[in-house]
Enzyme design. Structure first.
Site, mmCIF file in Angstrom:
data_model
loop_
_atom_site.group_PDB
_atom_site.id
_atom_site.type_symbol
_atom_site.label_atom_id
_atom_site.label_comp_id
_atom_site.label_asym_id
_atom_site.label_seq_id
_atom_site.Cartn_x
_atom_site.Cartn_y
_atom_site.Cartn_z
ATOM 1 N N HIS A 36 -3.320 -10.030 3.164
ATOM 2 C CA HIS A 36 -3.746 -11.111 4.079
ATOM 3 C C HIS A 36 -3.213 -12.475 3.639
ATOM 4 O O HIS A 36 -2.974 -12.708 2.459
ATOM 5 C CB HIS A 36 -5.271 -11.150 4.239
ATOM 6 C CG HIS A 36 -6.054 -11.562 3.022
ATOM 7 N ND1 HIS A 36 -7.245 -10.972 2.662
ATOM 8 C CD2 HIS A 36 -5.833 -12.518 2.073
ATOM 9 C CE1 HIS A 36 -7.713 -11.557 1.572
ATOM 10 N NE2 HIS A 36 -6.876 -12.487 1.188
ATOM 11 N N GLU A 48 -7.237 -10.789 8.028
ATOM 12 C CA GLU A 48 -7.303 -9.436 7.489
ATOM 13 C C GLU A 48 -6.447 -8.493 8.335
ATOM 14 O O GLU A 48 -5.999 -8.869 9.428
ATOM 15 C CB GLU A 48 -8.767 -8.984 7.480
ATOM 16 C CG GLU A 48 -9.683 -9.839 6.605
ATOM 17 C CD GLU A 48 -9.477 -9.602 5.100
ATOM 18 O OE1 GLU A 48 -8.345 -9.284 4.672
ATOM 19 O OE2 GLU A 48 -10.450 -9.754 4.348
ATOM 20 N N ASP A 94 -9.328 -22.043 4.911
ATOM 21 C CA ASP A 94 -10.494 -21.234 5.236
ATOM 22 C C ASP A 94 -11.730 -21.664 4.463
ATOM 23 O O ASP A 94 -11.655 -22.478 3.540
ATOM 24 C CB ASP A 94 -10.203 -19.741 4.981
ATOM 25 C CG ASP A 94 -9.382 -19.497 3.707
ATOM 26 O OD1 ASP A 94 -9.363 -20.375 2.838
ATOM 27 O OD2 ASP A 94 -8.767 -18.423 3.596
ATOM 28 N N ASP A 141 -4.710 -6.912 0.045
ATOM 29 C CA ASP A 141 -4.469 -6.155 1.289
ATOM 30 C C ASP A 141 -3.406 -6.834 2.166
ATOM 31 O O ASP A 141 -3.232 -6.462 3.327
ATOM 32 C CB ASP A 141 -5.783 -5.961 2.072
ATOM 33 C CG ASP A 141 -6.396 -7.277 2.569
ATOM 34 O OD1 ASP A 141 -5.830 -8.366 2.283
ATOM 35 O OD2 ASP A 141 -7.436 -7.227 3.250
HETATM 36 C C1 F6R Z 1 -7.815 -18.646 0.112
HETATM 37 C C2 F6R Z 1 -7.000 -17.740 0.909
HETATM 38 C C3 F6R Z 1 -6.819 -16.317 0.522
HETATM 39 C C4 F6R Z 1 -6.294 -16.181 -0.907
HETATM 40 C C5 F6R Z 1 -6.072 -14.715 -1.265
HETATM 41 C C6 F6R Z 1 -5.643 -14.547 -2.695
HETATM 42 O O1 F6R Z 1 -7.851 -19.929 0.701
HETATM 43 O O2 F6R Z 1 -6.511 -18.160 1.896
HETATM 44 O O3 F6R Z 1 -5.902 -15.723 1.403
HETATM 45 O O4 F6R Z 1 -5.083 -16.880 -1.017
HETATM 46 O O5 F6R Z 1 -7.242 -13.995 -1.035
HETATM 47 O O6 F6R Z 1 -6.680 -14.943 -3.541
HETATM 48 P P1 F6R Z 1 -6.406 -15.133 -5.106
HETATM 49 O O7 F6R Z 1 -5.465 -16.248 -5.247
HETATM 50 O O8 F6R Z 1 -7.759 -15.467 -5.678
HETATM 51 O O9 F6R Z 1 -5.876 -13.841 -5.587
#
Ligand code: F6R
Length: 260
Positions: free
Chosen positions: A138, A143, A67, A136
């Site tokens: 994801h 989301e 992403d 959450d």
């Molecule tokens: C980032 C991504 C997100 C993160 C998630 C956790 O490329 O795909 O899904 O993996 O938001 O973020 P952290 O690791 O910062 O807690």
């Protein structure tokens, strides 16, 4: 889904890196799906160490990131382009033409997303996809209520995600509201999924995704549909799991299982 509980962040990072290195050692031209965020930093650090000290070779590897924020220039310190360059790409011998990160600044998002999906197909599909998990539930920026068959597209981020991400920005108003993300359907097509999680803030999402029903409310629960997914979590992230003894038992008995 294989659930492996380790004592801390270092252990999950090392275990994750080993799984990725095993893929590269059996297939030097593997296609890697990469994630950003704080979770995979330790895994990238370990892969960099393996490259420098053990000669782990990235010269034939192709990568696709999950992403990117919409509206940030690629050199913005919080763009995922910048993150990947600083934390991984510039430290290993990967060829820049084999690196794909979604564009957050195209003038035609729909066309870009279709192009991105085509590139993944043309590369032969993703061999192993690294994932983190949002508080959450994801995966990538899929989301709650994202279709479990969704493809790469533009998404509006949920408020808890914007709050979580605000820690990286000086001004909360700078946190992007939109992102380009691979879909859950795109992710499920990877041959292997590797999800890492650490810390209490992930405990509820991990319990719901591992032990709850498959639901678009926690898109990480889609891993239950995948034939080859492994989840490395630390004690804190495992703290809401009801069947911890079972996961530990499986790991303890695994070395004795017949190999053929
Ligand atoms: C980032 C991504 C997100 C993160 C998630 C956790 O490329 O795909 O899904 O993996 O938001 O973020 P952290 O690791 O910062 O807690």
């Amino acid at each position: 889904m294989e659930v492996v509980i380790k004592s801390g962040y270092e252990e999950i990072s090392r275990a994750g890196a080993k799984v990725v290195a095993d893929v590269l050692n059996t297939k030097p031209n593997a296609v890697l799906g990469l994630a950003t965020g704080s979770t995979p930093l330790g895994l990238y650090k370990e892969l960099i160490r393996m490259h420098k000290e053990e000669g782990l070779d990235f010269s034939r590897v192709t990568t696709f990131n999950l992403d990117e924020y919409v509206g940030l220039r690629i050199d913005h310190p919080q763009s995922y382009h910048h993150f990947m360059h600083e934390n991984f790409f510039k430290h290993v011998n990967i060829s820049s033409q084999n690196i794909y990160v979604p564009s957050g600044s195209t003038n035609n998002y729909k066309a870009f997303c279709e192009w991105y999906e085509e590139r993944i197909k043309e590369a032969g599909g993703i061999d192993i996809q690294i994932l983190g998990i949002g508080s959450d539930g994801h995966i990538a920026f899929n989301e709650p209520t994202s279709s479990l068959s969704s493809r790469t597209r533009l998404k509006t981020l949920a408020k808890p995600t914007i709050d979580d991400n605000a820690r990286f920005f000086e001004d909360r108003n700078e946190v992007p509201i939109y992102a380009i993300t691979m879909g859950v359907g795109t992710i499920l097509e990877a041959r292997q999924l590797l999800l890492l999680a650490n810390g209490k803030s992930k405990a509820e999402a991990i319990a719901a995704s591992v032990e709850g029903p498959v639901t678009s409310i926690y898109t990480a629960s889609a891993l239950q549909l995948h034939p080859s997914s492994i989840v490395f979590i630390d004690d804190d992230a495992a703290s809401d799991l009801k069947m911890r003894d079972y996961y530990d038992w499986i790991q303890e008995k695994k070395p004795g299982a017949p190999q053929t």
